[in-house]
Design an enzyme around this catalytic site. Structure first.
Site, PDB file in Angstrom:
ATOM      1  N   LYS A  35       0.935  -1.060   0.130  1.00 32.45           N
ATOM      2  CA  LYS A  35       0.099  -0.108   0.130  1.00 32.45           C
ATOM      3  C   LYS A  35       1.202   1.309   0.300  1.00 32.45           C
ATOM      4  O   LYS A  35       0.621   2.647  -0.807  1.00 32.45           O
ATOM      5  CB  LYS A  35      -0.848   0.013   1.423  1.00 32.45           C
ATOM      6  N   THR A  36       1.822   1.200   0.948  1.00 34.81           N
ATOM      7  CA  THR A  36       3.149   2.152   0.411  1.00 34.81           C
ATOM      8  C   THR A  36       3.634   2.923  -0.575  1.00 34.81           C
ATOM      9  O   THR A  36       3.543   3.773  -0.746  1.00 34.81           O
ATOM     10  CB  THR A  36       4.287   2.784   1.477  1.00 34.81           C
ATOM     11  N   ASP A 218      -4.175   7.905   4.728  1.00 36.49           N
ATOM     12  CA  ASP A 218      -3.204   6.253   4.726  1.00 36.49           C
ATOM     13  C   ASP A 218      -4.265   5.847   6.005  1.00 36.49           C
ATOM     14  O   ASP A 218      -4.217   6.758   7.528  1.00 36.49           O
ATOM     15  CB  ASP A 218      -1.444   6.585   5.224  1.00 36.49           C
ATOM     16  N   GLU A 219      -3.902   4.490   6.316  1.00 38.61           N
ATOM     17  CA  GLU A 219      -4.390   4.080   7.615  1.00 38.61           C
ATOM     18  C   GLU A 219      -5.846   4.421   7.983  1.00 38.61           C
ATOM     19  O   GLU A 219      -6.150   4.418   8.942  1.00 38.61           O
ATOM     20  CB  GLU A 219      -3.101   4.027   8.698  1.00 38.61           C
ATOM     21  N   GLN A 249      -8.030  -5.253   9.869  1.00 33.68           N
ATOM     22  CA  GLN A 249      -6.791  -3.968  10.687  1.00 33.68           C
ATOM     23  C   GLN A 249      -6.834  -3.037  11.916  1.00 33.68           C
ATOM     24  O   GLN A 249      -6.226  -2.478  11.698  1.00 33.68           O
ATOM     25  CB  GLN A 249      -5.237  -4.133   9.348  1.00 33.68           C
ATOM     26  N   ARG A 605       2.150 -10.762  11.110  1.00 34.34           N
ATOM     27  CA  ARG A 605       3.971  -9.623  10.341  1.00 34.34           C
ATOM     28  C   ARG A 605       4.561 -11.285  10.414  1.00 34.34           C
ATOM     29  O   ARG A 605       5.640 -10.857  10.135  1.00 34.34           O
ATOM     30  CB  ARG A 605       3.820 -10.049  12.083  1.00 34.34           C
TER      31      ARG A 605
END
Length: 672
Positions: A35-36, A218-219, A249, A605
Site C-alpha cells: 500500500k505504501t 493512509d490507515e 487491521q 507479521r
C-alpha cells in the site's frame, strides 16, 4: 525515475489505484500488499500529470510513515522544487492552528501539553475545588474527557453517564478554562480546534479546501469521528479523496478509532471506486491461509482474501507449554537454535504478546540463553524526568502564560520558593489578572514575600527572559541549551538527586542526548525555532512513537506495536482465553471482533515461519490456574497447522532431558 516504467511494474489492482484521478477512491489494502508503494506512486503520478505539488495532501498517523512517504515521493519527482504536503493528522492541524488559532481566542504561541502535564494540571484543579473522592483519579477523568472529545461529544452531553462521566463533566469546564488561561492545548485539542475552526469559519475552510485539491489518507481504518469529519470538510465539493486502509487491521477502537469510517465509505461518498489489494508480497501461503481462516469469522468487514505467489512455505506451528515459565523457556530455546543457523539473524525474529506486562519471563529466559533482545514500546525518551525538567524551561520561554511549566522549573533544581511563597505569587497574579511569570518579575513588590524568596523569583524571571532572547538568535540552539543547563547547575542537581553515581550518570547522558537532539533539529532546516523544536518533541512523543531499546536482537513486542512491521520468524505467545481475546471483551461481539483483528495482525507479521504457543496453566493472582486455549486457534484451518509434540518434534537432543524433567515436575504438582 521513470514514473511510467514504475507503474508498468505494478500488479493490475495496484495500477488501477495509482491511475485513478478524480472522485472518491477506497483502496482496501490487505496486509503486505504494497500500500505504501501505491500511495507514494499515486502522489508522484498526480504531480507528473500536471497537478500542482502544493495541492496534493497525504495524511498518515506517524512521523515515521510520513518521513518514509516523503522520501519515496522525493525520489520519484526528483528535479522538482516542491513536493506534496505529507503530514500526520496532528502535524497538519497544528500547522493550520499556528496560522488561524487567534480566530478561536488563543495566541499563536500556544504550548502543547503532554500527558504528564495534563495529569499535573488536573490534580491541581481537583485539589483547588476540594475534589477529594479517592475513587476518581486524574488519569481516569482525563481518559474519559479524551474519549468524549474524540467522539466530538462534550462530557456533560455524554449519554448514560456513569460516576466517572459525572466527575469528568463537573471538572471539564475548569480544565478547559485553565488550559486556555495558560494558552495551552492538549493533543486532542489539535484535532478538535482545527475542526471547530473549519465549522465556525467557512472562509478558512474554503481557503484550505482550495489549496488541497487532491487528498489521500493512509490507515483510514484508524481514523476517529473528528478526523473523519475534518477530512470530509476538507475534501469539499470536489471529493477528490483517496483513502487507503484495511478494516481487518482496525485494532485501535479502545482509543477512539471508528471502523465504520472505512466500512461506510462507499455510502458516505456515493460513486466511490473501490480497489482491493489482495496479493501479498510478505508471507508464505500457509501463513496467509491461517490469517484468512481467522478473520473470515468477523461479520463487520469488507470481503477480501490474501493470496501470494511465494509458495506454501512451512506450516503454522502450534505448541502447548506446561506453564508460563515453560512457555518462555521453550520459545527462548527455539530462538537460540534458530540463531545458530547462519542464514537467520536474531533481528529476524520477534516474540509478540498481548501487552508489555508479558515480556518479563521471555526476557529472563533469553538472558539465560544468552540471546540478545530488545523490548519495543518501552518508556518514551520524552517522558523521563530529566528531559521534562529541561523542557519546562524551554516551554515557559516559548509561552509566557505556561504557569505549569514555570512551576516545574522552580523545583528543578529547587530555588527556595516553597508553597507559601508560591501561594503569594499566585495570589498576586490572580488579583492583577496576569500570568505567574509576570508576578515573578514583580516579586520584590509583593507584600509578605521574604526578601530571599523575592530575589529568587526575580532571578528566575531574568534568566527566562535572557535565554528567551538567546534562543531567538539564529544558530547555536544546542549551545544555548547547554549554557542554560550549566547556569542552573542541573547536572549537579541530578548527582545529588540519585543515590548512585551510575543512576545519575544515565540521567546526565540523557541530558547530553537532549542537547544533541536540539542541535540536530536546528541543522535540519533554515526555519528552526524554539517553538518548532518543542512542536517536534511533543508530536513525536504524543503520537506514541516510543524509543526502542538500543542494540540488536530478538524483538519483544506487543500486538499493537507490531502493526506495520514484518519479521521472517514470529512467535505469538499467550494464545489463551482471557488474554486473547481479553477477558474484558467476553460477551461483547464488537470487542471479540477487534481481538480477532489483533490476532490477525500478529499472524500477518510473519514472513517465513510462525509459531503460536499457549499454556496448560498460568499464574494468576499468585496461583496456578488452568488455561483455556484461545477460540481463535480453532479458526485456523487444520491443513495449514502442525501441532508440535514435546519430545519428538520440540527440541534438539540436548534439550530433551531438561524438558522431560519439567514435565514430570508439573505432573507431580498438578496430576492429570
Amino acid at each position: 525515475m521513470d514514473i511510467y516504467g514504475e507503474i508498468a511494474r505494478l500488479n493490475p489492482r495496484q495500477k488501477e489505484a495509482v491511475l485513478h484521478r478524480d472522485g472518491p477512491l477506497l483502496v482496501l489494502a490487505g496486509a503486505g500488499s504494497g500500500k505504501t508503494r501505491v500511495i507514494t506512486m499515486r502522489t508522484a503520478y498526480l504531480i507528473h500529470t500536471g497537478v500542482s505539488a502544493g495541492s496534493v495532501l497525504a495524511v498518515t498517523f506517524t512521523n515515521k510513515a510520513a518521513r518514509e512517504m516523503k522520501k519515496r515521493v522525493a525520489t520519484m519527482i526528483r528535479g522538482r522544487k516542491r513536493g506534496a504536503v505529507i503530514s500526520t493528522f496532528h502535524s497538519l492541524c497544528l500547522r493550520i492552528l499556528r496560522q488561524e488559532i487567534e480566530l478561536l481566542g488563543y495566541r499563536k504561541d500556544f504550548t502543547i501539553y503532554d500527558t504528564s502535564e495534563q495529569v499535573s494540571l488536573m490534580r491541581n484543579i481537583m485539589s483547588d475545588i476540594r475534589f477529594h473522592d479517592r475513587s476518581f483519579k486524574a488519569e481516569s477523568i482525563l481518559e474519559r474527557i479524551s474519549m468524549t472529545k474524540n467522539e466530538f461529544v462534550r462530557p456533560n452531553d455524554a449519554p448514560d453517564a456513569d460516576p466517572v462521566e459525572d466527575a469528568s463533566a463537573f471538572v471539564y469546564p475548569r480544565y478547559r478554562e485553565a488550559m486556555k488561561a495558560m494558552n495551552a492545548l492538549d493533543f486532542d485539542d489539535l484535532l478538535l480546534l482545527a475542526l471547530r475552526l473549519f465549522r465556525e469559519h467557512p472562509e478558512v475552510l474554503e481557503r484550505y479546501s482550495d489549496q488541497f485539491r487532491y487528498i489521500m489518507v493512509d490507515e483510514y481504518q484508524d481514523t476517529n469521528r473528528i478526523q473523519y469529519e475534518f477530512i470530509r470538510l476538507l475534501a469539499g465539493k470536489r471529493k477528490n479523496l483517496c483513502v487507503v486502509g484495511d478494516d481487518d487491521q482496525s485494532i485501535y477502537g479502545w482509543r477512539g478509532a471508528d471502523i465504520s469510517n472505512i466500512l461506510d465509505f462507499e455510502k458516505d461518498f456515493p460513486g466511490a471506486v473501490t480497489v482491493r489489494l489482495e496479493q501479498n508480497y510478505r508471507s508464505f501461503d500457509h501463513i496467509l491461509r491461517a490469517a484468512n481462516g481467522v478473520i473470515m469469522n468477523n461479520t463487520k468487514r469488507m470481503e477480501k482474501s490474501l493470496w501470494t505467489k511465494r509458495g506454501d512455505g512451512p506450516k503454522v506451528n502450534i505448541f502447548m507449554a506446561l506453564d508460563t515459565e515453560d512457555e518462555a523457556d521453550w520459545v527462548a530455546g527455539r530462538i537460540a537454535v534458530k540463531g545458530d543457523d547462519r542464514n537467520v539473524r536474531f533481528e529476524d525474529m520477534a516474540v509478540i504478546y498481548r501487552a508489555n506486562t508479558f515480556s518479563r519471563p521471555f526476557e529472563a529466559a533469553l538472558r539465560r540463553m544468552k540471546v540478545p533482545y530488545k523490548v519495543v514500546g518501552g518508556t518514551s525518551y520524552f517522558e523521563r524526568r530529566e528531559i521534562m525538567d529541561i523542557a519546562a524551561y524551554l516551554k515557559i520561554m516559548a509561552n509566557a502564560s505556561d504557569d505549569l511549566s514555570l512551576l516545574r522549573a522552580v523545583s528543578a533544581p529547587k530555588r527556595g520558593l516553597g508553597p507559601s511563597a508560591l501561594g503569594l505569587l499566585s495570589d498576586f497574579a490572580r488579583s492583577h489578572s496576569s500570568g505567574l511569570l509576570d508576578a515573578f518579575g514583580k516579586a520584590s513588590g509583593i507584600d509578605g514575600l521574604s526578601p530571599g524568596a523575592a530575589a529568587s523569583a526575580e532571578e528566575l524571571f531574568g534568566l527566562i527572559l535572557r535565554y528567551r532572547q538567546m534562543f531567538t538568535r539564529k544558530g547555536g540552539m544546542g549551545k544555548t541549551l547547554e549554557a542554560l543547563i550549566d547556569e542552573i547547575h542541573y547536572r549537579d542537581f541530578l548527582t545529588r538527586l540519585y543515590k548512585t553515581p551510575e543512576a545519575a550518570y544515565r540521567r546526565i547522558e540523557n541530558i547530553d542526548g537532549f542537547i544533541e537532539s536540539m542541535s540536530r533539529y536546528e541543522s535540519s532546516g533554515n526555519s528552526a525555532s524554539l517553538q518548532g523544536f518543542l512542536e517536534a518533541m511533543a508530536l513525536t512523543d504524543m503520537i506514541g512513537e516510543k524509543e526502542e531499546k538500543e542494540g540488536q536482537g530478538v524483538s519483544l513486542i506487543s500486538f499493537h506495536s507490531s502493526k506495520g512491521l514484518e519479521f521472517p520468524i514470529v512467535f505469538i505467545v499467550g494464545a489463551e482465553e482471557e488474554i486473547l481475546p481479553h477477558r474484558k471483551s467476553a460477551g461483547n461481539d464488537e470487542g471479540i471482533e477487534e481481538e480477532r483483528r489483533l490476532f490477525y495482525v500478529g499472524i500477518t507479521r510473519a514472513m517465513r515461519e510462525l509459531f503460536i504457543t499457549y499454556t496448560g496453566h498460568r499464574k494468576k493472582y499468585g496461583k496456578e490456574v488452568p488455561s483455556v486455549p484461545s477460540r481463535f486457534l480453532g479458526e485456523i484451518p487444520e491443513d495449514v497447522t502442525s501441532i508440535l509434540d514435546r519430545f519428538e518434534k520440540l527440541a534438539p537432543e540436548e534439550e530433551k532431558a531438561y524438558v522431560k524433567g519439567l514435565y514430570e515436575s508439573f505432573m507431580a504438582k498438578y496430576g492429570d
